[in-house]
Design a protein around this motif. Sequence first.
Motif, PDB file in Angstrom:
ATOM      1  N   TYR A 238      -4.061   3.707  16.203  1.00  0.00           N
ATOM      2  CA  TYR A 238      -3.478   3.525  14.880  1.00  0.00           C
ATOM      3  C   TYR A 238      -2.218   2.687  14.943  1.00  0.00           C
ATOM      4  N   LEU A 239      -2.154   1.759  15.875  1.00  0.00           N
ATOM      5  CA  LEU A 239      -1.074   0.804  15.898  1.00  0.00           C
ATOM      6  C   LEU A 239      -1.123   0.016  14.592  1.00  0.00           C
ATOM      7  N   GLY A 240       0.041  -0.117  13.951  1.00  0.00           N
ATOM      8  CA  GLY A 240       0.058  -0.680  12.606  1.00  0.00           C
ATOM      9  C   GLY A 240      -0.598  -2.038  12.484  1.00  0.00           C
ATOM     10  N   SER A 241      -0.360  -2.923  13.440  1.00  0.00           N
ATOM     11  CA  SER A 241      -0.928  -4.265  13.346  1.00  0.00           C
ATOM     12  C   SER A 241      -2.445  -4.233  13.406  1.00  0.00           C
ATOM     13  N   THR A 242      -2.996  -3.392  14.290  1.00  0.00           N
ATOM     14  CA  THR A 242      -4.441  -3.297  14.421  1.00  0.00           C
ATOM     15  C   THR A 242      -5.065  -2.750  13.142  1.00  0.00           C
ATOM     16  N   VAL A 243      -4.448  -1.708  12.594  1.00  0.00           N
ATOM     17  CA  VAL A 243      -4.961  -1.116  11.358  1.00  0.00           C
ATOM     18  C   VAL A 243      -4.910  -2.138  10.227  1.00  0.00           C
ATOM     19  N   ARG A 244      -3.809  -2.861  10.127  1.00  0.00           N
ATOM     20  CA  ARG A 244      -3.689  -3.866   9.071  1.00  0.00           C
ATOM     21  C   ARG A 244      -4.775  -4.923   9.208  1.00  0.00           C
ATOM     22  N   ASP A 245      -4.976  -5.431  10.427  1.00  0.00           N
ATOM     23  CA  ASP A 245      -5.953  -6.492  10.645  1.00  0.00           C
ATOM     24  C   ASP A 245      -7.369  -6.030  10.337  1.00  0.00           C
ATOM     25  N   LEU A 246      -7.716  -4.834  10.786  1.00  0.00           N
ATOM     26  CA  LEU A 246      -9.078  -4.329  10.549  1.00  0.00           C
ATOM     27  C   LEU A 246      -9.288  -3.954   9.093  1.00  0.00           C
ATOM     28  N   THR A 247      -8.231  -3.487   8.428  1.00  0.00           N
ATOM     29  CA  THR A 247      -8.327  -3.203   7.001  1.00  0.00           C
ATOM     30  C   THR A 247      -8.620  -4.475   6.221  1.00  0.00           C
ATOM     31  N   LEU A 248      -7.927  -5.558   6.581  1.00  0.00           N
ATOM     32  CA  LEU A 248      -8.174  -6.840   5.929  1.00  0.00           C
ATOM     33  C   LEU A 248      -9.577  -7.347   6.244  1.00  0.00           C
TER      34      LEU A 248
ATOM     35  N   VAL B  77       3.592 -10.973   2.201  1.00  0.00           N
ATOM     36  CA  VAL B  77       2.436 -10.284   1.623  1.00  0.00           C
ATOM     37  C   VAL B  77       2.418  -8.887   2.242  1.00  0.00           C
ATOM     38  N   TYR B  78       2.636  -7.896   1.418  1.00  0.00           N
ATOM     39  CA  TYR B  78       2.689  -6.529   1.927  1.00  0.00           C
ATOM     40  C   TYR B  78       1.338  -6.100   2.502  1.00  0.00           C
ATOM     41  N   ASN B  79       1.386  -5.216   3.468  1.00  0.00           N
ATOM     42  CA  ASN B  79       0.171  -4.608   4.005  1.00  0.00           C
ATOM     43  C   ASN B  79      -0.498  -3.732   2.953  1.00  0.00           C
ATOM     44  N   GLY B  80      -1.782  -3.453   3.177  1.00  0.00           N
ATOM     45  CA  GLY B  80      -2.526  -2.624   2.238  1.00  0.00           C
ATOM     46  C   GLY B  80      -3.137  -1.410   2.905  1.00  0.00           C
ATOM     47  N   VAL B  81      -3.274  -0.331   2.139  1.00  0.00           N
ATOM     48  CA  VAL B  81      -3.906   0.891   2.634  1.00  0.00           C
ATOM     49  C   VAL B  81      -5.019   1.292   1.673  1.00  0.00           C
ATOM     50  N   GLU B  82      -5.989   1.986   2.206  1.00  0.00           N
ATOM     51  CA  GLU B  82      -7.075   2.514   1.378  1.00  0.00           C
ATOM     52  C   GLU B  82      -6.542   3.651   0.520  1.00  0.00           C
ATOM     53  N   LEU B  83      -6.648   3.522  -0.787  1.00  0.00           N
ATOM     54  CA  LEU B  83      -6.169   4.567  -1.684  1.00  0.00           C
ATOM     55  C   LEU B  83      -7.247   5.632  -1.852  1.00  0.00           C
TER      56      LEU B  83
ATOM     57  N   GLU C 189      -6.857  -3.934  -2.016  1.00  0.00           N
ATOM     58  CA  GLU C 189      -7.275  -5.016  -2.910  1.00  0.00           C
ATOM     59  C   GLU C 189      -6.128  -5.978  -3.180  1.00  0.00           C
ATOM     60  N   ARG C 190      -4.937  -5.442  -3.391  1.00  0.00           N
ATOM     61  CA  ARG C 190      -3.797  -6.311  -3.665  1.00  0.00           C
ATOM     62  C   ARG C 190      -3.424  -7.121  -2.421  1.00  0.00           C
ATOM     63  N   MET C 191      -3.488  -6.502  -1.251  1.00  0.00           N
ATOM     64  CA  MET C 191      -3.219  -7.257  -0.026  1.00  0.00           C
ATOM     65  C   MET C 191      -4.229  -8.387   0.136  1.00  0.00           C
ATOM     66  N   THR C 192      -5.500  -8.080  -0.050  1.00  0.00           N
ATOM     67  CA  THR C 192      -6.549  -9.080   0.133  1.00  0.00           C
ATOM     68  C   THR C 192      -6.423 -10.193  -0.897  1.00  0.00           C
ATOM     69  N   ASP C 193      -6.177  -9.838  -2.144  1.00  0.00           N
ATOM     70  CA  ASP C 193      -5.940 -10.850  -3.169  1.00  0.00           C
ATOM     71  C   ASP C 193      -4.768 -11.740  -2.781  1.00  0.00           C
ATOM     72  N   GLY C 194      -3.713 -11.122  -2.251  1.00  0.00           N
ATOM     73  CA  GLY C 194      -2.533 -11.883  -1.873  1.00  0.00           C
ATOM     74  C   GLY C 194      -2.803 -12.872  -0.762  1.00  0.00           C
TER      75      GLY C 194
ATOM     76  N   SER D 298      -7.920 -17.329  -7.100  1.00  0.00           N
ATOM     77  CA  SER D 298      -6.809 -17.217  -8.037  1.00  0.00           C
ATOM     78  C   SER D 298      -6.564 -15.765  -8.376  1.00  0.00           C
ATOM     79  N   MET D 299      -5.300 -15.420  -8.593  1.00  0.00           N
ATOM     80  CA  MET D 299      -4.954 -14.075  -9.040  1.00  0.00           C
ATOM     81  C   MET D 299      -4.859 -14.075 -10.562  1.00  0.00           C
ATOM     82  N   PRO D 300      -4.976 -12.894 -11.210  1.00  0.00           N
ATOM     83  CA  PRO D 300      -4.868 -12.831 -12.665  1.00  0.00           C
ATOM     84  C   PRO D 300      -3.553 -13.419 -13.161  1.00  0.00           C
TER      85      PRO D 300
END
Length: 476
Positions: free
Chosen positions: A17-27, A225-231, A426-431, A440-442
């Motif tokens: 659960y290293l933050g960078s790995t989680v962020r990359d795989l989440t994206l 661009v902030y990281n994203g988490v599964e809500l 979703e917001r991270m990926t959109d970003g 394009s974003m809304p």
Amino acid sequence: MHNAPGFAILTMGSGDYLGSTVRDLTLANALHRRGFKVVIYWMMETNQELADPGIEHRMLCHGTRYHFQRPSEFLDRVLGKLLFLLPKRLRVASVQKKAGYVDRLLANLVRSLYASATADARLARRLAGMIRDDGVSHLLVSFGTLGPLAQQAKKSHAAFDYLLTFQGDEEFAAHAARIGLRERFGERLNTALLQSPWRAIAVSEDYVHRIVDDIGVSPSRLQVVYNGVELPERGARPPFSVLKVLFPKLREGIPIVLYLGRQDTEKGIDLLLYAVRLLAGREQGAPAPLQLVVCGATAKGQSYRQVLNDMGQHLGLAIHHAGTVTPQMRAALYAHSHIVVYPSINREPFGLVVAEAMSHGTPVLVPDYGGVAEVIHDQGLSGGLRFRTWDSGDLARQLGRMLDDSTLYEELAGNAQTVAARFSVERMTDGVLAHMGLRSMPQGLAEANVSSVTLAAIEASDADPVELAEPAGERG
């Protein structure tokens, strides 16, 4: 640009659960779910279990490549493959038993990329071949430090572009300084940045300042661009019995104070132990009872975990202690904890655990230092409190407030999920996509999400900023 983008994410697996790995795989998972072709290129170690089915994986190089100061093809391609026949837990345990070995590998990696003009040319050619064979048009590079490798690969195969992300690169800069490559590190890193058509991503506003100051990156080449988490689904709450499987002595109804994250020295877990002991020793007013849970993986071995156990015994604390936990246990811990404390003594780039905890409606307590301090606030709402960094006394005071003041606690808990919503996947990926001009974003959202820190840094810089096809994405 390509009509149908194909993405590869170049990352390093070095902790469940290293933050960078989680962020990359989440994206990677988010892009894959949107129908994009995604492949993961792993360096050092893998964390394939974090990826959705259907995502392809390639091993770019094994950690054994950097056993010596010069990259070894034999140790990588032969010994590394043989070691990967062993279960992952055995590989990781054997590496962590050797004190300082992980730091040695990372220092040699930095040396291979920055000591010569060709940035590990053999590995770069291998990367270029993978990109060509996989039909990749967009290479997303997990660490800005790996920029020279991407730049060298592009010389061999020009039909792709790369985007760099900064998330923990100050550690690589420290290795560069120790081996006498600090100046060259900054120069070559900025050169690699200039070869990308996009500003590099930084994962928080504070981290922009840090890498500008500590690494010498030009502010005009950075975008937040902030990281994203599964809500989690609202109302979905695992039963308390899930916790009893790993922590049989936990009692329902008594507040749980949780630390969840890497158990390494820079995370400051010892400060939390001191704070809990100080709280228990208050003379005025009976302290609220609590149960302390500490769990998570380690990247540097078990020595710090043993120190925590010894400290707990000396302080007379009952600690419910564990190592890596499953995603199901992780969700249950967030859902049933009263407070999640992140006491890091490091200037954290972001705070994935903090965002995850708030997404479950659980208030958090964080230091007033680094990117993690940004995560708990949004538009006048707070999902937690901050304490003075490195100050266990103030940590105890703020923890006591959250335990004793029910009005304050209910306000923070009521805000938590709303604050966490801005860190959705979703917001991270959109970003990220908007930043690359791929989607394009809304109307209005992109303008609202442009980082004021980044814009101020660009305005203050003598360098000319790169024009983007779309407004910059959500702040990182």
